[in-house]
Enzyme design. Sequence first.
Site, mmCIF file in Angstrom:
data_model
loop_
_atom_site.group_PDB
_atom_site.id
_atom_site.type_symbol
_atom_site.label_atom_id
_atom_site.label_comp_id
_atom_site.label_asym_id
_atom_site.label_seq_id
_atom_site.Cartn_x
_atom_site.Cartn_y
_atom_site.Cartn_z
ATOM 1 N N SER A 296 -10.904 -17.869 18.804
ATOM 2 C CA SER A 296 -10.198 -17.117 17.705
ATOM 3 C C SER A 296 -10.077 -17.714 16.505
ATOM 4 O O SER A 296 -8.511 -17.869 15.991
ATOM 5 C CB SER A 296 -8.973 -16.189 18.214
ATOM 6 O OG SER A 296 -8.737 -15.095 17.298
ATOM 7 N N SER A 297 -11.002 -18.504 15.975
ATOM 8 C CA SER A 297 -10.746 -19.174 14.630
ATOM 9 C C SER A 297 -10.585 -18.085 13.370
ATOM 10 O O SER A 297 -9.779 -18.450 12.425
ATOM 11 C CB SER A 297 -12.098 -19.884 14.374
ATOM 12 O OG SER A 297 -12.943 -19.239 14.194
ATOM 13 N N TYR B 18 -20.285 -5.715 20.245
ATOM 14 C CA TYR B 18 -18.788 -5.545 20.549
ATOM 15 C C TYR B 18 -18.598 -4.056 20.065
ATOM 16 O O TYR B 18 -17.951 -3.448 20.965
ATOM 17 C CB TYR B 18 -17.982 -6.510 19.697
ATOM 18 C CG TYR B 18 -16.602 -6.201 19.536
ATOM 19 C CD1 TYR B 18 -15.623 -7.213 20.370
ATOM 20 C CD2 TYR B 18 -16.015 -5.164 18.925
ATOM 21 C CE1 TYR B 18 -14.547 -7.185 20.459
ATOM 22 C CE2 TYR B 18 -14.514 -4.924 19.029
ATOM 23 C CZ TYR B 18 -13.704 -6.194 19.838
ATOM 24 O OH TYR B 18 -12.519 -6.185 19.915
ATOM 25 N N GLY C 170 -14.845 -18.560 20.524
ATOM 26 C CA GLY C 170 -14.314 -17.778 21.270
ATOM 27 C C GLY C 170 -12.645 -17.952 21.593
ATOM 28 O O GLY C 170 -12.041 -17.553 22.549
ATOM 29 N N ARG D 48 -6.223 -19.530 19.925
ATOM 30 C CA ARG D 48 -5.753 -19.024 21.386
ATOM 31 C C ARG D 48 -6.823 -19.131 22.415
ATOM 32 O O ARG D 48 -7.871 -19.045 22.087
ATOM 33 C CB ARG D 48 -5.146 -17.848 21.389
ATOM 34 C CG ARG D 48 -6.301 -16.733 20.911
ATOM 35 C CD ARG D 48 -6.805 -15.958 22.134
ATOM 36 N NE ARG D 48 -7.907 -14.921 21.853
ATOM 37 C CZ ARG D 48 -9.262 -15.249 21.804
ATOM 38 N NH1 ARG D 48 -9.538 -16.367 22.416
ATOM 39 N NH2 ARG D 48 -10.015 -14.440 21.592
ATOM 40 N N GLY E 165 -16.647 -19.922 16.133
ATOM 41 C CA GLY E 165 -17.456 -19.268 17.055
ATOM 42 C C GLY E 165 -17.200 -19.734 18.471
ATOM 43 O O GLY E 165 -18.326 -19.677 19.228
ATOM 44 N N ASP F 69 -5.400 -11.448 19.267
ATOM 45 C CA ASP F 69 -5.863 -12.642 18.722
ATOM 46 C C ASP F 69 -4.520 -12.980 17.725
ATOM 47 O O ASP F 69 -3.951 -13.933 17.732
ATOM 48 C CB ASP F 69 -6.980 -12.835 18.068
ATOM 49 C CG ASP F 69 -8.165 -12.597 19.210
ATOM 50 O OD1 ASP F 69 -8.031 -12.719 20.251
ATOM 51 O OD2 ASP F 69 -9.230 -12.507 18.812
ATOM 52 N N GLU G 128 -9.897 -9.552 29.359
ATOM 53 C CA GLU G 128 -10.945 -9.646 28.331
ATOM 54 C C GLU G 128 -11.458 -8.263 28.109
ATOM 55 O O GLU G 128 -11.719 -7.645 28.950
ATOM 56 C CB GLU G 128 -12.069 -10.487 28.675
ATOM 57 C CG GLU G 128 -12.302 -11.450 27.460
ATOM 58 C CD GLU G 128 -11.377 -12.498 26.980
ATOM 59 O OE1 GLU G 128 -10.772 -12.365 26.036
ATOM 60 O OE2 GLU G 128 -11.138 -13.305 27.961
ATOM 61 N N ASP H 285 -7.776 -5.215 25.346
ATOM 62 C CA ASP H 285 -6.676 -4.936 24.110
ATOM 63 C C ASP H 285 -7.124 -3.719 23.305
ATOM 64 O O ASP H 285 -6.178 -3.013 23.256
ATOM 65 C CB ASP H 285 -6.716 -6.158 23.299
ATOM 66 C CG ASP H 285 -8.078 -6.784 22.711
ATOM 67 O OD1 ASP H 285 -9.038 -6.425 23.079
ATOM 68 O OD2 ASP H 285 -7.835 -7.635 21.648
#
Length: 391
Positions: free
Chosen positions: A134-135, A230, A132, A36, A130, A180, A42, A45
């Site tokens: 959302s793998s 984070y 950003g 996504r 990696g 995500d 950002e 959520d």
Amino acid sequence: MAAEIPSIEDLLKKASSAFEERFGSSPDLAACGPGRVNLIGEHTDYNEGFVFPTALPMVTILVGKKTDSGTCRVQTLAEGVDEPNYTEFPSKSPTAGTPKWANYVKGVVANFPGEVPGFDATIVSSVPLGGGVSSSASLEVATFTFLEQVTGTQVEQLKKALACQKAEHDYAGMPCGIMDQFISVMGRTDHALLIDCRSCEGRLVPLKDPSVRLLVTNCNVKHELTGSEYPTRRRQCETAAAAMGKKSLREATEEDLEAFKDKLDAETYRRVHHVITEIRRTDDAAAALEKNDYKLFGKLMVDSHNSLRDDYEVSCKELDILVEAAMEMEKEGVFGSRMTGGGFGGCTVTLLRKEAVDKVIENIQTRYKASGNTATFYVVAPSEGARALNL
């Protein structure tokens, strides 16, 4: 020049061939979950705010078959993962460990409702690791959708997204919000999705104007969000909300923040200021897009990036250069640009006129190469969410 995004068909062929080589038979089940890009919203959520993502044409695919072994045998062809790229674990109560990529699969197996039998599977992905975009969620959602095929059990979409989120919390140690997994499950072609992370409700907003494009630019600087950055920011938000007597920062206003300014340290004040203003920006941005007001939407994108850079401090020099270079082309048809994802590397997203794409890519690459780096570009359209695939 924009990179070519592999087709679903090509990815299926690659995965099926590797499956046959590893397991000695042909797969009979397949499923995918997309990555996504978040257009705006950002680090809101996990504060019960609004986010505004769209699913990408880049996907993670699992092909495989059910077995009677009680063991999950899984290989990945994804680039950049830790070794080994093959692992085995029990289908009942798997434990987290190494390789790290397998923890996302294990977490989904552990959180899937009902009994999961043994299975063999091969993973392939076109979602940049990696980057950003959302793998991790695309892998979780693809795995869950694959397990729906394996078990014959269809799970309600919200429960599916929440199970995948819990898998990331429990098995990958990442206290992510719901965005995500939600968009990977519920994305729709030609639409962005405004997600209310307090009520877990979504509102589809059309994004199919043939005259505009989304440009995703990977700075090719990788980050690992399981570091301290984070979780620290999440704690700062939760602590500040509690101090203000709020369940979450979604309930706080800028006036509330000013009233508590003297009781918060300067850093926490900036973090909270970002979240409160970003929630408002995201709601405003969705309303602007519904009116095709791309100028206002673009301004809100830039405001968001500046807030992420200065207040939340999750940008980096590479992302800042990419945004600056994009906005230099405003007169050529760029509406707005911002970093997207957790930060500290990854991608930017730019909304621009179709005819400006090539010139904008050229300018960004020239500026970025001058800083000693090379970017990768993807011209994308809002795409479909998770689904079973035919082999």
